[in-house]
Design an enzyme around this catalytic site. Structure first.
Site, short mmCIF file in Angstrom:
data_model
loop_
_atom_site.label_atom_id
_atom_site.label_comp_id
_atom_site.label_asym_id
_atom_site.label_seq_id
_atom_site.Cartn_x
_atom_site.Cartn_y
_atom_site.Cartn_z
CG ASP A 143 -2.22 0.58 1.07
OD1 ASP A 143 -2.30 1.64 0.44
OD2 ASP A 143 -3.20 0.00 1.57
CG ASP A 175 -4.44 6.00 0.68
OD1 ASP A 175 -5.33 5.21 1.02
OD2 ASP A 175 -4.34 7.16 1.15
CD GLU A 231 -8.91 4.70 -1.43
OE1 GLU A 231 -9.81 4.43 -0.64
OE2 GLU A 231 -7.95 5.39 -1.12
CG HIS A 266 -8.76 -0.49 5.13
ND1 HIS A 266 -8.75 -0.56 3.75
CD2 HIS A 266 -8.18 0.69 5.45
CE1 HIS A 266 -8.19 0.54 3.27
NE2 HIS A 266 -7.83 1.30 4.28
CG ASP A 267 -11.13 2.92 4.16
OD1 ASP A 267 -10.52 2.93 5.24
OD2 ASP A 267 -10.62 3.28 3.08
O1 ISL Z 1 -13.79 5.78 4.43
C1 ISL Z 1 -14.05 6.77 3.81
C2 ISL Z 1 -15.16 7.69 3.99
O2 ISL Z 1 -16.12 7.32 4.79
C3 ISL Z 1 -13.34 7.19 2.68
O3 ISL Z 1 -13.61 8.51 2.42
C4 ISL Z 1 -11.85 7.01 2.79
O4 ISL Z 1 -11.33 7.87 3.73
C5 ISL Z 1 -11.31 7.27 1.43
O5 ISL Z 1 -11.80 6.26 0.60
C6 ISL Z 1 -9.82 7.26 1.39
O6 ISL Z 1 -9.30 6.09 1.96
C7 ISL Z 1 -7.93 5.89 2.00
O7 ISL Z 1 -7.19 7.02 2.42
C8 ISL Z 1 -7.39 7.44 3.75
C9 ISL Z 1 -7.31 6.30 4.75
O8 ISL Z 1 -7.81 6.73 5.98
C10 ISL Z 1 -8.11 5.11 4.30
O9 ISL Z 1 -7.97 4.05 5.21
C11 ISL Z 1 -7.62 4.74 2.93
O10 ISL Z 1 -8.22 3.58 2.43
C12 ISL Z 1 -6.31 8.46 4.02
O11 ISL Z 1 -5.06 7.93 3.72
#
Ligand code: ISL
Ligand code: CA
Length: 606
Positions: free
Chosen positions: A159, A261, A315, A386-387
Site C-alpha cells: 500500500d 491510496d 484507489e 478496511h474503510d
Molecule cells: O472511508 C471513507 C469515507 O467514509 C473514505 O472517504 C476514505 O477515507 C477514502 O476512501 C480514502 O481512503 C484511504 O485514504 C485514507 C485512509 O484513511 C483510508 O484508510 C484509505 O483507504 C487516508 O489515507
C-alpha cells in the site's frame, strides 16, 4: 446554457458519473428542465474544465495477464495475527498464516501500510517510506515475508500513500523548522485570509477544516485527511523525483506492485478555489480529478511501474465507473486498474446509514460495467475493505440470511470480469459487531465524527447510534482464527475489541468444515482458476429487466457457464431452465423448481 452544449457535456465521462450521483443517470439533454440545469451549474463548469478525452472503445480479445486472473487478498496488518502477545498483528504473524491463504486459493497478498508511522490513521500517515513500523517487526521480517510469499507461488503488493505524509515525516519537520528547507515546497502552504480564517473553505474527510495553522511560519498547510496527514505538493518536480525513487526502491526489493491510496487526489486545481456544497464534501471537485492527474500517473508509470512486471491498483476516491476507466485504460500507460466503489452504497446513502441495501441496485450497477467489453479497460471486483462495514451486513442483519448472502457474493465475485479482491475475514463470513460505547472506537474518522456530532447538538446516545454501524472499526475487528481466547488473534489484549461471534465463526472451524463459508470461497476460487472463461469470457445478461433476479452467461471458445441468483429473501420463479446443465457450485444443497431466498448457483453449459 443551450441544449447543444448540454448534449455535448453529457457525453463526457465525468458528467455521466456525476449524473449517476445526482439521480439523472442516462437521461438525455431534453429531460433536463431549466431549474435542474441551473441547479447543476457547478457540475457543467467542472465538466467543461476537466475536458476528458472521450475514450474510443477497443473490441477484440483481452490480453491475458497474471494480474487479471488474480484473486487478491487484503491484509489489515494490525488486525490479522499477533505473534508476540502485544495485542497488535505483525509480520511474523502474517508469515504464520501464509499456508492458510494458499489453501484458500489466494494469488496476491496486499498489505495495508506497514511503514513507520505515528498511527494517527493506522499507517496511512507515513513517517518513513523505507522503514517498517517496529510494532510490525523489522526489515528482515519483511524480507522473510516476501520470500515466503514468493516461495508459495503468491505475490505481494504494498500500500503506497502518496497524497500525504505524516506531519512527523522528516520532510514536514524540516519544512516547519528550517527556514531554508528544500522540503518546504513538498507541501501545500498558503497565507490565511485577512480575517484570520483559513485560505479556503475546504473540509477534510475526517470532519475538520482541511487546514492547519502554523504560527511559527504564519502560514496554513493543507490536509485532506486527519490533521496529522499533510498533503504533498505534486506540482513540485523534486517531490515527484523522490516518489519515483521510493517506488523503485520497493520494486527493486522484489515487491510485485502497489495499491495507491487516494491517488486521484494528487492534483489540485490552480488557486485552490472554494468548494461548492453541491458536491458534498466541501472542496472535493477541486481535486478529485485534477488537471495534472494524468501527467503525474504517466510519469510514475514511465519511471517506475513499467520497468518491472508490476501491477498497480489505484484507489479512486469519489470517482465513478467511467472516470475510473479514464485512468485505468491500458493504452494510457498509467495504472492497470482503479477501484470503483460506486456500488458500496445506494445512491444518496452513506455508510453510516443503517438501511437495507437492495441487491437489485448492485445488479443494475454491475451489468453495464460487465457488458462493456472494451478490451482497453479492466475492472476490479470488490465488496469489502478496511474503510467500510461488512458488505453482507448492508444487505441483511439476519444471521441465517447472511449465510446465504455471503455465498452469493462469493459466487458473484468469482464469476464476474475483473481483478478480484477479498478483504480479510470476508472468506469466513465475518460480520459487523455491536460496539458498546464510543470509548471502543479506535478509528480517527469515527472519533472525529462522533465529536463533531456532539458539537452540533446531538446527544451522546444519538451520536453513538449514528457512528457505530458505519465506523471503519467494524471491518477492523481482529481476525477470528479459533474459538479460543481472543479468537487466537493474540495472547495479550487486542488493540481493538473482537466481534462477538468468534466462537461460532473462525478459521479453525471453517477450514475443517466442507460446508462452511470458507470452503465455499475455496471452491469458488478454484473454479475461477480452473476455467479462464470466467475471467475473460463474453458476458451476456439473462433477462436483465426481471426484478430480484440476476443471471448471466460467460462464454468463449473454451466453454460456456451460466450464473443464476435470487437477489431477495423470498422464493421467485426460475426464468431460465437449467435442465441439462452441470451444477458446479450452489449455496443450496440441491436444485429445486424455483429459486429460493438468495439462492446462487453456477452451471456449466459446455
Ligand atoms: O472511508 C471513507 C469515507 O467514509 C473514505 O472517504 C476514505 O477515507 C477514502 O476512501 C480514502 O481512503 C484511504 O485514504 C485514507 C485512509 O484513511 C483510508 O484508510 C484509505 O483507504 C487516508 O489515507
Ligand atoms: Ca504483535
Amino acid at each position: 446554457m443551450d441544449r447543444n452544449k448540454l448534449r455535448e457535456l453529457l457525453e463526457q465521462p465525468m458528467a455521466q458519473d456525476l449524473m449517476d450521483r445526482f439521480g439523472m443517470a442516462g437521461k438525455p439533454a431534453e429531460a433536463f428542465d431549466e431549474q435542474t440545469i441551473t441547479k447543476l451549474e457547478p457540475v457543467w463548469k467542472l465538466v467543461d474544465a476537466t475536458k476528458l478525452p472521450i475514450h474510443v472503445p477497443v473490441y477484440g480479445e483481452y490480453d491475458r495477464k497474471w494480474w487479471k486472473e488474480a484473486v487478491i487478498y487484503q491484509i489489515y496488518p494490525m488486525s490479522f495475527c499477533d505473534s508476540n502477545g502485544d495485542g497488535i498483528g505483525d509480520l511474523p504473524g502474517i508469515i504464520s498464516k501464509l499456508d492458510y491463504l494458499k489453501e484458500l486459493g489466494v494469488d496476491v497478498v496486499w498489505l495495508s501500510p506497514i511503514y513507520d508511522s505515528p498511527n494517527d490513521d493506522n499507517g496511512y500517515d507515513i513517517r518513513d517510506y523505507q522503514a517498517i513500523h517496529p510494532d510490525y517487526g523489522t526489515m528482515e521480517d519483511f524480507d522473510r515475508l516476501l520470500e515466503e510469499t514468493h516461495k508459495r507461488g503468491m505475490k505481494l503488493i504494498m500500500d503506497m500513500v502518496l497524497n500525504h505524509t505524516s506531519d512527523e515525516h522528516r520532510w514536514f519537520q524540516s519544512a516547519l523548522h528550517d527556514p531554508d528547507s528544500p522540503y518546504k515546497d513538498f507541501y501545500i502552504w498558503r497565507k490565511g485570509k485577512a480575517d484570520g480564517t483559513p485560505p479556503n473553505n475546504w473540509q477534510s474527510f475526517f470532519s475538520e477544516p482541511a487546514w492547519n495553522y502554523y504560527p511559527e511560519l504564519d502560514e496554513w498547510a493543507l490536509h485532506l485527511f486527519s490533521r496529522k496527514q499533510m498533503d504533498l505538493n505534486w506540482e513540485n518536480p523534486k517531490l515527484r523525483d523522490e516518489v519515483v525513487k521510493i517506488l523503485n526502491w520497493w520494486l527493486q526489493k522484489g515487491v510485485d506492485g502497489f495499491r495507491l491510496d487516494v491517488i486521484n487526489l494528487i492534483s489540485k486545481f490552480e488557486g485552490l478555489p472554494d468548494g461548492d456544497p453541491l458536491f458534498g464534501l466541501l472542496g472535493m471537485e477541486q481535486y478529485f480529478y485534477g488537471p495534472r492527474l494524468h501527467e503525474y500517473l504517466k510519469d510514475m508509470n514511465a519511471r517506475a511501474f513499467s520497468l518491472y512486471d508490476s501491477y498497480t491498483v489505484g484507489e479512486g476516491c469519489g470517482l465513478g465507473a467511467r472516470t475510473t476507466n479514464c485512468i485505468s485504460m491500458q493504452s494510457a500507460k498509467e495504472l492497470n486498474t482503479v477501484f470503483c466503489f460506486g456500488h458500496f452504497e445506494e445512491p444518496g446513502r452513506n455508510k453510516y446509514e443503517d438501511y437495507a441495501y437492495d441487491l437489485n441496485f448492485l445488479k443494475n450497477y454491475m451489468l453495464p460495467i460487465q457488458q462493456d467489453e472494451d478490451i482497453d479497460c479492466w475492472n476490479t471486483v470488490v465488496f469489502d475493505n478496511h474503510d467500510n462495514p461488512r458488505f453482507l451486513n448492508k444487505v441483511s442483519r439476519d444471521p441465517a440470511e447472511c449465510e446465504k448472502i455471503a455465498r452469493l457474493i462469493a459466487l458473484m465475485e468469482m464469476t464476474l470480469r475483473g481483478t478480484v479482491y477479498l478483504y480479510q475475514g470476508q472468506e469466513l463470513g465475518m460480520r459487523d459487531t455491536a460496539f458498546r460505547g464510543p470509548e471502543e472506537f479506535r478509528d480517527v474518522e469515527a472519533i472525529n465524527l462522533y465529536k463533531s456530532l456532539i458539537e452540533s447538538g446531538k446527544t451522546e446516545e444519538e451520536a453513538f447510534a449514528y457512528v457505530a454501524p458505519g465506523t471503519r472499526d467494524q471491518a477492523r475487528t481482529p481476525m477470528q482464527w479459533t474459538a479460543g481466547e481472543n479468537a487466537g488473534f493474540t495472547t495479550g489484549t487486542p488493540w481493538l475489541r473482537l466481534a462477538d461471534d468468534y466462537e461460532l465463526r473462525n478459521a479453525e472451524a471453517e477450514t475443517a468444515d466442507d460446508a462452511s463459508i470458507f470452503s465455499f470461497y475455496r471452491k469458488a476460487i478454484a473454479l475461477r482458476h480452473a476455467y479462464k472463461t470466467l475471467v475473460y469470457g463474453h458476458f451476456t445478461a439473462e433477462q436483465p429487466e426481471l426484478a430480484d433476479f440476476m443471471g448471466y452467461t460467460r462464454r468463449d471458445d473454451d466453454g460456456e457457464f451460466y450464473v443464476e441468483m435470487n437477489l431477495c429473501n423470498h422464493t421467485i420463479s426460475r426464468p431460465r431452465s437449467v435442465e441439462g446443465m452441470e451444477c458446479l457450485l450452489s449455496n443450496y444443497e440441491d436444485t429445486a423448481a424455483d429459486l429460493r431466498p438468495y439462492e446462487a448457483a453456477v452451471y456449466r453449459i459446455r
